[in-house]
Design a protein around this motif. Structure first.
Motif, PDB file in Angstrom:
ATOM      1  N   TYR A  87      -9.402  -2.101  -8.512  1.00  0.00           N
ATOM      2  CA  TYR A  87      -9.320  -3.713 -10.136  1.00  0.00           C
ATOM      3  C   TYR A  87      -9.761  -4.713  -8.462  1.00  0.00           C
ATOM      4  O   TYR A  87      -8.998  -5.580  -8.924  1.00  0.00           O
ATOM      5  N   ILE A  88     -10.330  -4.428  -7.898  1.00  0.00           N
ATOM      6  CA  ILE A  88     -10.545  -5.830  -7.061  1.00  0.00           C
ATOM      7  C   ILE A  88     -11.982  -6.354  -6.899  1.00  0.00           C
ATOM      8  O   ILE A  88     -13.032  -4.808  -7.675  1.00  0.00           O
ATOM      9  N   ASN A  89     -12.390  -7.197  -7.785  1.00  0.00           N
ATOM     10  CA  ASN A  89     -14.147  -7.468  -7.643  1.00  0.00           C
ATOM     11  C   ASN A  89     -14.878  -8.675  -6.843  1.00  0.00           C
ATOM     12  O   ASN A  89     -15.794  -9.004  -7.242  1.00  0.00           O
ATOM     13  N   PRO A 145     -11.571   2.995 -11.667  1.00  0.00           N
ATOM     14  CA  PRO A 145     -11.336   1.348 -11.880  1.00  0.00           C
ATOM     15  C   PRO A 145     -12.420   1.050 -10.517  1.00  0.00           C
ATOM     16  O   PRO A 145     -12.716   2.255 -10.038  1.00  0.00           O
ATOM     17  N   PRO A 146     -12.271   0.098 -10.967  1.00  0.00           N
ATOM     18  CA  PRO A 146     -14.143  -0.286  -9.775  1.00  0.00           C
ATOM     19  C   PRO A 146     -13.009  -0.140  -8.471  1.00  0.00           C
ATOM     20  O   PRO A 146     -11.543  -1.208  -8.188  1.00  0.00           O
ATOM     21  N   ARG A 150     -17.978  -2.350  -1.277  1.00  0.00           N
ATOM     22  CA  ARG A 150     -17.614  -1.715  -2.790  1.00  0.00           C
ATOM     23  C   ARG A 150     -18.230  -0.098  -2.857  1.00  0.00           C
ATOM     24  O   ARG A 150     -19.522   0.275  -2.200  1.00  0.00           O
ATOM     25  N   ARG A 151     -17.652   0.392  -3.769  1.00  0.00           N
ATOM     26  CA  ARG A 151     -18.285   1.604  -3.974  1.00  0.00           C
ATOM     27  C   ARG A 151     -18.880   1.287  -5.559  1.00  0.00           C
ATOM     28  O   ARG A 151     -18.044   0.719  -6.515  1.00  0.00           O
ATOM     29  N   GLN A 189     -11.307  -9.388  -0.859  1.00  0.00           N
ATOM     30  CA  GLN A 189      -9.492  -8.737  -1.304  1.00  0.00           C
ATOM     31  C   GLN A 189      -9.513  -7.844   0.009  1.00  0.00           C
ATOM     32  O   GLN A 189      -8.963  -7.271   0.014  1.00  0.00           O
ATOM     33  N   THR A 230      -3.794   2.230  -6.676  1.00  0.00           N
ATOM     34  CA  THR A 230      -4.447   1.116  -6.233  1.00  0.00           C
ATOM     35  C   THR A 230      -5.045   0.314  -5.021  1.00  0.00           C
ATOM     36  O   THR A 230      -5.575  -0.386  -4.510  1.00  0.00           O
ATOM     37  N   MET A 232     -22.098  -0.319  -3.714  1.00  0.00           N
ATOM     38  CA  MET A 232     -22.891  -0.295  -4.461  1.00  0.00           C
ATOM     39  C   MET A 232     -24.535  -1.325  -3.980  1.00  0.00           C
ATOM     40  O   MET A 232     -23.777  -1.738  -3.112  1.00  0.00           O
ATOM     41  N   PHE A 259       0.852  -1.423  -0.151  1.00  0.00           N
ATOM     42  CA  PHE A 259       0.486   0.311   0.525  1.00  0.00           C
ATOM     43  C   PHE A 259       1.549   1.450   0.252  1.00  0.00           C
ATOM     44  O   PHE A 259       1.982   1.211   0.622  1.00  0.00           O
TER      45      PHE A 259
END
Lengths: 701, 701
Positions: free
Chosen positions: B298-300, B642-643, B605-606, B304, B267, B570, B218
């Protein structure tokens, strides 16, 4: 069904409309057409995608073994780095991952589904995408494979689209800070330079914390940001409260709280602290800034603080910047500091320079010691005619040796920068190019005739010439100063700074190799960092009374004093009696750390004796309401507070130096502009009457 | 010559005057007698003293070898821990060093100069001193030496004196937080408890940073504290600027800036960030607080984020608190989490609990899972008569098994705490002690008669009894709730919390040893920390419309919605269509981390799709001015952001739990009191009209 609006589009919406932005957010217009829930499939595809299996660098490093396994599927996530090339058969794009590495992706008929070709057509620069497929080696023009790889696309998803055309985006991404519409800061931050700048800042903070904690046993303690207004220093930001007429103030530094922490029994405190100053913003100041703050108790010399600070400084330069730090040795050479980053420091490495020496040699309290330029005191030979009633009696000179080629041009003019009145606060030095032997031998006659100065009784021409040693091609500058200048920089000090800027490769100190004695020139000037401790500052200054309009000498009221740094600084013990008899003669236990002409940090031994602190407030500084302002501190000191000293480093400036930037904005994610606004979020803003009422305030113009 | 004033004394001034303090600083009085410079010799002695050669612990550890060397001189610096004992021959004092260790110092005739005896007479508790001398072993009462050492004084210096008499100081040092005049915080901070509290906080921060940086790559990025007013959540502090009618606001969290950082290509961001909320201060809230803030792109899946957060959580408990963390396994036992602190985590260890399950089993979204108390749904058997038009149709019960001994007293009364109306927001459960078999079998008849509830058509007595399984000595509580409660805690949820408080040793979950299958009771309850992820929250709540005066059911406007957490969360992908058709049924991608009934952190998650975010603002939340408030965020999202997902941990609360304190004030050096004042520095304060004018504001009452 998918709706597009002027501003927001979903990934699949073809074709893109070019939207014009103006710099001011408030002029953005949005559609007023009622919105429907965005198309389910394309929207959910933005959330449901494969994780990256590798970074681009991972792939490059393991390329051989990855190529062996034909079934190996690779997923890369990142941004499209520039506009894809759409061809009738094969199409190409470039993906940039989070580490700034780029790789080519290729869509090939038979291997890539037609729908992904279509999707690529609607892709543009800075879209966020997920790409999966298998690796192959690129073919060069002759059809031979080379060592570079590309990814043959088997799955392609747009995770989010950028909403500007590629050409404009490319321009924005690489715009200089001045050209970039400032609300696009996030595009700029995606570039490798800014990614590196902020990641390096993070590494510096982490290294500093580890040194404090692991090498020196410090405790990090957070002090309040909702503090009290103590209007002695710079202007403070106020914070209204819901108690009528009561305000917090945001702290200019944790100074008072950290002294209270010393009274609280903590012996080694540090904090990487946010601080606030509501000052008129110069090009490189920020209303909020970050400070590495430390304080130590039960120490009897400032060197104990210096040793810890030097550990930080040498370590960050050695480990982050990967170059040594230098000191000026006794012969005036630069000597690389032999610093063992694996063992805590036990002595000071940088040398000490007194305020008086700094001002008389270099005309400033933060001299750039990469340069060996220093001043020649001419007062043995010449007396200035104008000295403001004898307050500025010293005539001093600075010679820029071999600044120009006297043979090349008879009309050499001194660079405008050195004499531009805008570069000087008040009076300027007189600057003369020495074109000829005549100039060298007789330049001063003209000034004697004009009455600028007159020779002293002891004037001796030979000795005078030897002291200046002028040659054709030199530039001579001279000016006046006080015995102990409060003017800082002096006119000649400012001239020296300008000369260093103007001629960065000249008059640099040579480097001596301590082992071999070998002497060499500075080769990569941007890798030379020369530090020094500046000490023995006057504890007090006379209050300046110069009229705004004056462009001549500054004037002072020598009967009223202000602290040179802050009122909590201890006097040098040997000057103690002078506190009563002649406060302006008292030197303070203050120390600045200066690197390449930048004040990186400053600190002092503090007054821990409440009685003495009270004397300074009342008798020297004549602060009548010190109980209201500082009663809390006096109270804490008077409760057996141990002796203590500390220092603060400007963290933003330190980071900027380490990444080689002249601007602290490069190491701050979202800096304020010169009007104190944040153009990314468009702050500050108006606030409703209702909210103001809760704080018992109203606005007025 | 030495002057003493009412408030400030130099070290040598005999004898001390007892000065009375009142709590309010402003009533302190200072001498108005003109001050002279304090006595030179005693003042300079406070700055010129030997450094400590050892800590007390150093000496104890190396005692044998130190005693061998007769010439070894030891210097200890620290505070006098209690009033010295002055004897005609030998005198004694106790010194406490910065690590909180104490040692006896002794002045012996022949070995100690008479002047130091005199100085010791004027010494009192909490004076800061420097003592040098040689070591000897203490003699016990029988004149035999024991293993303890003392220091025979050869040099003694008072480095600063405390200005209160010893008895009063002793009392102040050990006063409970409520008793201590709060401006004496620094005396309290000197005690081992608070030294440990703040040093532990520093260690936790350091450990967390190292895990972020070293295990997970990080980057720590500082976001602005001078932010923009976005009046959607809690009340914000305003900061007036020198532009008329323009204000900054202090951020409630870095939420928006960190999302913009995701659009800036970082990220993995974290920050240990200062946040501000101008809310009415409950006993354990602070207007400024600290948050461990992270965001990942970039995490789904939220897992995570959870994996990184669990690394922090398990590590701080393992390494700082030195106990394991527990999860509730599928059989309801506590199972210690096998966590390898040397290797980054690859999966979630805590289990997940849905909001609905949490509310129906435990009546709250942050259940204390150390207890196995959970609710029994009685709606199959009974229908409440009052259900607020069917909105609260579920009758549920909680049984406190064997809460009292029915044989011991026929008059057992339920503890007042469980039924005190002050402990409940609105309606209370009905609580019945089961004194007899009769009570167990027929308790409900009375309520049916009174019309509190009525049996359902399917009511079956045997089945009903089996489900409750009441015995003499049990306490039964029952109440109503909605199908999906927005009331949080429910009345029975609050009852459960009170019951856990009241009976801390009862109904605790057993611990299972995963290896051996052995089951044991919780032994040291203060060392048991049970964590869980709470998930599947409703994304929106109906806006509550309950009248202030109501003490019955809460009421809601089911046609207007507010975000359960914040508008950037989200929806669960499978609930996407419901955003349009039935927003209250949408579950959010939000996750809370709950430990022992405390919400340690929360995240989500946003929404990274600007179009969807706009839909939520406009169509669901009906925020008309979202462009003014959040235009900057929409802009950043729409530029290929990005997500991403993230979380924030309450750092103050986390530290308090880890040192075993119920109060965050114990881990904050200078907390504000319940009126938002800092009694140490006496902030907030009035500000001059002149200053206010600079900010174009005036006060009003």
């Amino acid at each position: 069904m998918l709706r597009t609006t002027a501003f927001f589009r979903s990934a699949r919406a073809p074709p893109k409309r070019l939207v014009k932005y103006t710099i001011n957010h408030t002029t953005r217009t949005y559609s007023t057409v009622p919105l429907k829930l965005p198309d389910k499939e394309s929207t959910l595809a933005k959330f449901d995608f494969p994780l990256a299996t590798h970074t681009i660098n991972d792939v490059t490093k393991a390329l051989k073994s990855l190529l062996k396994n034909k079934d190996q599927k690779i997923t890369l996530n990142g941004h499209i780095n520039r506009k894809p090339r759409i061809r009738a058969t094969m199409s190409f794009a470039e993906i940039r991952d989070a580490h700034g590495d780029t790789s080519q992706i290729v869509m090939a008929p038979g291997l890539t589904d037609q729908k992904f070709f279509d999707l690529l057509k609607s892709t543009t620069t800075e879209d966020s995408v997920s790409v999966s497929g298998h690796l192959q080696l690129k073919q060069n023009k002759e059809g031979e494979t080379d060592r570079q790889w590309e990814l043959v696309v088997e799955n392609y998803q747009i995770l989010n689209s950028s909403n500007l055309d590629a050409a404009r985006l490319d321009k924005l991404k690489h715009a200089s800070p001045e050209e970039l519409p400032p609300q696009f800061r996030y595009l700029q931050l995606r570039t490798p330079y800014f990614q590196n700048a902020l990641k390096t800042r993070s590494r510096i903070a982490q290294l500093i914390r580890n040194i404090f904690v692991e090498n020196h046993g410090f405790t990090e303690i957070e002090t309040p940001l909702l503090f009290k207004s103590t209007p002695e220093g710079a202007r403070e930001f106020l914070v209204p409260t819901r108690s009528p007429e009561k305000f917090y103030a945001l702290p200019q530094s944790p100074q008072q709280y950290k002294q209270i922490l010393m009274s609280s029994g903590f012996t080694r405190y540090f904090q990487i602290a946010k601080c606030f100053r509501d000052e008129d913003l110069r090009s490189d100041r920020q209303p909020e800034f970050t400070q590495v703050d430390l304080e130590m108790s039960y120490i009897n010399s400032s060197d104990q603080v210096g040793i810890v600070v030097e550990d930080l400084i040498h370590s960050v330069w050695n480990k982050i910047r990967k170059v040594p730090t230098y000191k000026v040795n006794e012969e005036g050479y630069l000597e690389a500091i032999a610093f063992d980053t694996s063992a805590p420091n036990e002595k000071l490495h940088f040398s000490k320079l007194s305020y008086t020496e700094a001002l008389t040699k270099y005309g400033i309290d933060k001299p750039d010691l990469r340069s060996k330029l220093q001043f020649i005191d001419l007062s043995k030979f010449l007396v200035p005619s104008k000295s403001n009633n004898g307050e500025f009696p010293i005539l001093e000179a600075c010679v820029l040796k071999a600044a120009f080629d006297p043979a090349a041009s008879k009309k050499y003019k001194v660079p405008h920068n050195l004499v531009d009145p805008l570069n000087y606060t008040r009076r300027r030095p007189i600057v003369i190019p020495i074109h000829s032997k005549d100039d060298a031998n007789a330049w001063y006659n003209k000034f004697i005739e004009k009455g600028v100065f007159s020779p002293t009784a002891e004037f001796n021409e030979d000795e005078f010439h030897r002291s200046l040693n002028l040659k054709e091609g030199d530039i001579l500058a001279f000016s006046t100063r006080a015995e102990l200048p409060y003017e800082n920089p002096t006119p000649l000090g400012k001239f020296r700074q300008l000369a260093i800027q103007e001629f960065p490769t000249k008059w640099n100190r040579e480097i001596i190799n301590k082992e071999t004695g070998e002497i060499s020139q500075q080769s990569k000037r941007e890798d030379i960092f020369v530090g020094t401790w500046v000490v023995d500052f006057p504890l007090f200054n006379p209050i300046e009374t110069t009229a705004e309009s004056s462009d001549d000498f500054p004037t002072y009221d020598y009967t009223s004093f202000e602290s040179t740094h802050h009122p909590f600084t201890m006097a040098k013990l040997e000057d103690y009696d002078l506190l009563e008899t002649d406060p302006l003669k008292v030197r303070g236990e203050h120390y600045d750390l200066v690197v390449n002409g930048v004040e990186v940090g400053g600190g002092s031994r503090r007054i821990h004796d409440a009685c003495l602190q009270k004397y300074i407030f009342e008798k020297v500084l004549r602060i009548t309401n010190y109980n209201d302002l500082f009663g809390h501190l006096l109270h804490a000191l008077s409760m057996g507070c141990p002796p203590h000293a500390g220092l603060a480093l400007g963290f933003d400036r330190l980071c900027a130096m380490l990444i080689g930037s002249p601007s602290i904005r490069d190491v701050i994610a979202f800096p304020k502009n010169q009007s104190g606004a944040d153009p990314v979020v468009d702050s500050p803003t108006a606030v409703s009457e209702k909210t103001l009422n809760q704080y018992f305030i109203t606005t007025k113009i």
